[in-house]
Write a protein that holds these residues in place. Structure first.
Motif, PDB file in Angstrom:
ATOM      1  N   LYS A 222       0.729  -1.220   0.018  1.00 10.19           N
ATOM      2  CA  LYS A 222       0.021  -0.121   0.192  1.00 10.19           C
ATOM      3  C   LYS A 222       1.005   1.169   0.074  1.00 10.19           C
ATOM      4  O   LYS A 222       0.591   2.139  -0.688  1.00 10.19           O
ATOM      5  N   LEU A 223       1.906   1.343   0.780  1.00 12.61           N
ATOM      6  CA  LEU A 223       2.782   2.568   0.941  1.00 12.61           C
ATOM      7  C   LEU A 223       3.688   2.645  -0.436  1.00 12.61           C
ATOM      8  O   LEU A 223       3.818   3.848  -0.683  1.00 12.61           O
ATOM      9  N   ARG A 224       4.168   1.510  -0.982  1.00 15.32           N
ATOM     10  CA  ARG A 224       4.910   1.641  -2.196  1.00 15.32           C
ATOM     11  C   ARG A 224       3.754   2.243  -3.267  1.00 15.32           C
ATOM     12  O   ARG A 224       4.188   3.033  -4.281  1.00 15.32           O
ATOM     13  N   LEU A 225       2.664   1.648  -3.429  1.00 11.58           N
ATOM     14  CA  LEU A 225       1.569   2.229  -4.294  1.00 11.58           C
ATOM     15  C   LEU A 225       1.340   3.817  -4.181  1.00 11.58           C
ATOM     16  O   LEU A 225       1.247   4.504  -5.137  1.00 11.58           O
ATOM     17  N   GLU A 226       1.278   4.202  -2.868  1.00  7.80           N
ATOM     18  CA  GLU A 226       0.886   5.597  -2.766  1.00  7.80           C
ATOM     19  C   GLU A 226       2.311   6.220  -3.298  1.00  7.80           C
ATOM     20  O   GLU A 226       2.015   7.563  -3.587  1.00  7.80           O
ATOM     21  N   LYS A 227       3.556   5.755  -2.783  1.00  9.41           N
ATOM     22  CA  LYS A 227       4.676   6.564  -3.232  1.00  9.41           C
ATOM     23  C   LYS A 227       4.669   6.681  -4.935  1.00  9.41           C
ATOM     24  O   LYS A 227       5.475   7.718  -5.294  1.00  9.41           O
ATOM     25  N   ALA A 228       4.508   5.675  -5.644  1.00  7.60           N
ATOM     26  CA  ALA A 228       4.499   5.481  -6.761  1.00  7.60           C
ATOM     27  C   ALA A 228       3.648   6.608  -7.283  1.00  7.60           C
ATOM     28  O   ALA A 228       4.021   7.281  -8.333  1.00  7.60           O
ATOM     29  N   LYS A 229       2.352   6.593  -6.899  1.00  8.84           N
ATOM     30  CA  LYS A 229       1.408   7.696  -7.431  1.00  8.84           C
ATOM     31  C   LYS A 229       1.922   9.088  -7.413  1.00  8.84           C
ATOM     32  O   LYS A 229       1.777   9.894  -8.165  1.00  8.84           O
ATOM     33  N   GLU A 230       2.366   9.150  -6.052  1.00  3.76           N
ATOM     34  CA  GLU A 230       3.103  10.710  -5.668  1.00  3.76           C
ATOM     35  C   GLU A 230       4.178  11.061  -6.762  1.00  3.76           C
ATOM     36  O   GLU A 230       4.308  12.362  -7.423  1.00  3.76           O
TER      37      GLU A 230
END
Length: 275
Positions: A222-230
């Protein structure tokens, strides 16, 4: 470094609430609660009257315009002063985050003074209307109104007054979240996280899921996905570089995972959101 605000955000993101009872109530001058302990939280909003309040070891005067939070399992006592009936709205509720109670995680002041009583009264009226309705949508409206009440309470507290409770559990969770967030580009495994907080890997997985509502692997993803979006939105990094930044050595695998979770490839996401 991740602050306690980051942990608080994670806690609140898993919040599930349940209304047990809500009512507008006139307490006569003989109203008394002595060393009461309940398995649910209480919210009081004082409309009229004066009295005495004590929650755990904190004593205070009860007065109009006061919004009071009584966490579950706290020892509390209240009484009206002589010839001073108390009129109040009250709500009994549960608030779970993961398998635990919200206010086992967060420490907040037990009362705040409300500058605009009308808006808070309106929220209580909405909650009462939903709670007493037979409409099949009422439970959604009820939970929404309760969340708004909780949010209203938090919004009238300074951020410095909202603290993560100093417990061993919160220390463990904070250390793990700090480590994951600061090392997303690395290949983090469960053994590393378990060793960080001196727990057996199998126990650590169960422990983390109980408190955070998801497994350590799902939380990291989940954190990796949020960071990727950012990074897709604010940087010009290539898809290959972004995948490396969040710990994926195979950019094709990252792109497939991203599309599975968002419905878009990374490039499509970047282009659509930047229009």
């Amino acid at each position: 470094m991740v602050t306690n605000i980051a942990l608080a955000r994670e806690i609140l993101s898993k919040l599930i609430v349940e209304v047990i009872h809500v009512e507008y109530y006139h307490c006569t001058s003989d109203w008394r609660l002595i060393n009461e302990i309940d398995k649910f939280n209480k919210l009081y909003f004082i409309i009229e009257g004066e009295g005495y309040g004590k929650i755990d070891n904190v004593e205070f005067q009860v007065h109009p315009g006061q919004f009071i939070l009584i966490p579950s399992n706290s020892i509390h006592s209240f009484h009206s002063y002589e010839n001073k009936d108390i009129v109040k709205y009250f709500c009994h509720f549960k608030s779970k985050t993961g398998d635990l109670e919200l206010f086992d995680f967060l420490e907040v002041p037990y009362s705040v003074d409300v500058p605009n009583a009308n808006s808070l009264i309106e929220l209580f009226k909405q909650l009462i209307e939903s709670f007493t309705s037979n409409d099949y949508m009422a439970v959604l409206k009820e939970n929404t109104a309760l969340l708004q009440l909780i949010m209203y309470y938090f919004e009238h507290i300074d951020n410095e007054e909202i603290r993560i409770a100093k417990t061993k559990s919160n220390e463990i969770l904070s250390n793990v979240i700090n480590y994951i967030t600061n090392n997303l580009s690395k290949n983090i495994n469960i053994n590393d996280l378990a060793e960080l907080v001196y727990l057996h890997p199998n126990y650590f997985i169960k422990y983390f899921k109980k408190h955070m509502g998801s497994s350590p692997k799902n939380y990291m993803n989940k954190l990796r996905l949020e960071k990727a979006k950012e990074l897709l939105l604010i940087s010009e990094l290539s898809i290959i570089d972004i995948s490396k930044e969040i710990g994926y050595s195979d950019s094709c695998y990252f792109s497939k995972y991203f599309k599975k979770k968002t419905g878009f490839t990374p490039s499509e996401f970047r282009n659509i959101k930047r229009r």
